[in-house]
Design an enzyme around this catalytic site. Structure first.
Site, PDB file in Angstrom:
ATOM      1  N   GLY A 187      38.033  51.748  36.892  1.00  0.00           N
ATOM      2  CA  GLY A 187      36.783  51.819  37.639  1.00  0.00           C
ATOM      3  C   GLY A 187      36.902  52.824  38.761  1.00  0.00           C
TER       4      GLY A 187
ATOM      5  N   CYS B   7      33.121  37.853  40.094  1.00  0.00           N
ATOM      6  CA  CYS B   7      32.592  38.662  41.193  1.00  0.00           C
ATOM      7  C   CYS B   7      32.814  37.898  42.499  1.00  0.00           C
ATOM      8  CB  CYS B   7      31.103  38.947  40.987  1.00  0.00           C
ATOM      9  SG  CYS B   7      30.432  39.931  42.333  1.00  0.00           S
TER      10      CYS B   7
ATOM     11  N   GLY C 200      43.097  49.126  40.144  1.00  0.00           N
ATOM     12  CA  GLY C 200      43.919  50.165  40.771  1.00  0.00           C
ATOM     13  C   GLY C 200      44.568  51.143  39.818  1.00  0.00           C
TER      14      GLY C 200
ATOM     15  N   SER D 240      33.520  47.391  34.304  1.00  0.00           N
ATOM     16  CA  SER D 240      32.128  47.053  34.609  1.00  0.00           C
ATOM     17  C   SER D 240      31.747  47.460  36.043  1.00  0.00           C
ATOM     18  CB  SER D 240      31.937  45.546  34.452  1.00  0.00           C
ATOM     19  OG  SER D 240      30.607  45.199  34.759  1.00  0.00           O
TER      20      SER D 240
ATOM     21  N   GLY E 247      26.341  43.007  45.347  1.00  0.00           N
ATOM     22  CA  GLY E 247      25.479  41.830  45.153  1.00  0.00           C
ATOM     23  C   GLY E 247      24.896  41.769  43.754  1.00  0.00           C
TER      24      GLY E 247
ATOM     25  N   ASN F  12      31.457  37.658  33.135  1.00  0.00           N
ATOM     26  CA  ASN F  12      31.894  37.884  34.517  1.00  0.00           C
ATOM     27  C   ASN F  12      31.973  36.538  35.237  1.00  0.00           C
ATOM     28  OD1 ASN F  12      32.184  38.485  37.212  1.00  0.00           O
ATOM     29  ND2 ASN F  12      30.586  40.048  37.286  1.00  0.00           N
TER      30      ASN F  12
ATOM     31  N   SER G  50      27.496  44.436  34.880  1.00  0.00           N
ATOM     32  CA  SER G  50      27.174  43.026  34.612  1.00  0.00           C
ATOM     33  C   SER G  50      25.663  42.818  34.715  1.00  0.00           C
ATOM     34  CB  SER G  50      27.865  42.114  35.617  1.00  0.00           C
ATOM     35  OG  SER G  50      29.242  42.107  35.400  1.00  0.00           O
TER      36      SER G  50
END
Ligand SMILES: Cc1cc2nc3c(=O)[nH]c(=O)nc-3n(C[C@H](O)[C@H](O)[C@H](O)COP(=O)(O)O)c2cc1C
Length: 305
Positions: A266, A131, A245, A24, A75, A128, A49
């Protein structure tokens, strides 16, 4: 892909042609880039998200490359669930499962978002709860086992598609949180989100990010993610999806041996380009051939003694 090597995997009722999933927040806010990722060999896609209302996110700088990875504090910018429906409708022509990631500040919001995602046609949900830098959301919810269980339970009661819960390593007792996810009835656990971190600019004598603190991703966090997946797999009986990672097939195999049935990628896109999914699958296959393993599922959790 070699017909002799079986890379397929199953997470609850979700069947994947291979274990690589787009994580995501990276190139998944619009349907165009998600289509490109699907065409690059990913076994599934997670959306950015999405929250209830449009959110701008933090001012710049929001992202910086560091020694061994990337630091970001976006954010949770999001177009809002109403607007996002249009993107998802256009995605449905692609034959790759789509997992709708949602964030809310309480159970009611998560339920509303989950129902909408299901209505739009997503194949599964990812809650989620991890975060590390959005006030009132993410980790602030995901560090309380009572809240985690309640939100998971409420969402599960409201939708028919599989529900996965994404956790953070930034908690004092990850096993406790994983147990709460399982008790809430989730179909899988996703671990991990970015790790709380910061960078100071020596010349300015100030933090680099506008939000000061952000989340670290990429190579540096792989050992943390592998540890979390290992611990979660020892604690619960539901499938685990590993993330953090992963840039090579060997990285993915480490997570799989720790207990992950699938892996998300990601930051790896930044380092190895869009076709990182195809490259990773090729490397996993190469390793399996060399070691005489025919089915990837035979490797899930083998590192547990
Ligand atoms: C720029 C950026 C934005 C992200 N946005 C989200 C998000 O919206 N929701 C979420 O659950 N995770 C988000 N993440 C976390 C990733 O999905 C992933 O958990 C984390 O980056 C670790 O994986 P990686 O090292 O492969 O990037 C974001 C990560 C980055 C780098």
């Amino acid at each position: 892909m070699s017909p002799l090597i079986d890379l397929t995997t199953k997470i609850s009722s979700l069947k994947l042609k291979n274990p690589t999933i787009l994580a995501s927040g990276i190139m998944d806010e619009d349907v165009g880039s998600m289509k490109r990722i699907a065409g690059s060999g990913a076994g599934a896609i997670v959306t950015k998200s999405i929250g209830l209302k449009p959110r701008e996110g933090y001012p710049n700088p929001t992202i910086v490359e560091l020694e061994c990875g990337v630091l970001n504090a976006m954010g949770l910018p999001s177009p809002g669930i109403k607007e996002y429906g249009e993107e998802i409708k256009n995605f449905k022509k692609i034959k790759v499962p789509l997992i709708g990631s949602i964030f809310g500040s309480n159970s009611k919001e998560f339920v509303e978002l989950g129902r909408k995602m299901q209505e739009y046609g997503t194949d599964a949900l990812e809650l989620n709860m991890s975060c590390p830098h959005a006030r009132g959301y993410g980790l602030e919810i995901g560090s309380d086992p009572v809240l985690v269980k309640k939100i998971t339970y409420d969402v599960k009661q409201s939708v028919d598609i599989p529900v996965f819960v994404k956790l953070s390593s930034n908690v004092s007792d990850l096993k406790d949180i994983a147990r709460a996810v399982e008790k809430g009835g989730a179909d899988g656990v996703v671990a991990i989100n970015t790790v709380k971190a910061m960078k100071i600019n020596l010349e300015l004598k100030k933090p680099v990010l506008a939000n000061k603190i952000g989340g670290y991703s990429g190579k540096a966090i792989k050992p943390i993610g592998v540890r979390c997946v290992y611990e979660i797999a020892e604690t619960v009986d539901i499938p685990v999806i590993g993330v953090g990672g992963i840039t090579t097939g060997e990285d993915a195999l480490e997570y799989i041996m720790a207990g992950a049935s699938a892996v998300q990628i990601g930051t790896g896109i930044y380092y190895r380009d869009l076709d990182v999914f195809r490259k990773i699958c090729g490397e996993i296959e190469g390793w399996m051939k060399k070691h005489g393993v025919k089915r990837l599922s035979d490797l899930v959790g083998v590192a547990h003694i």
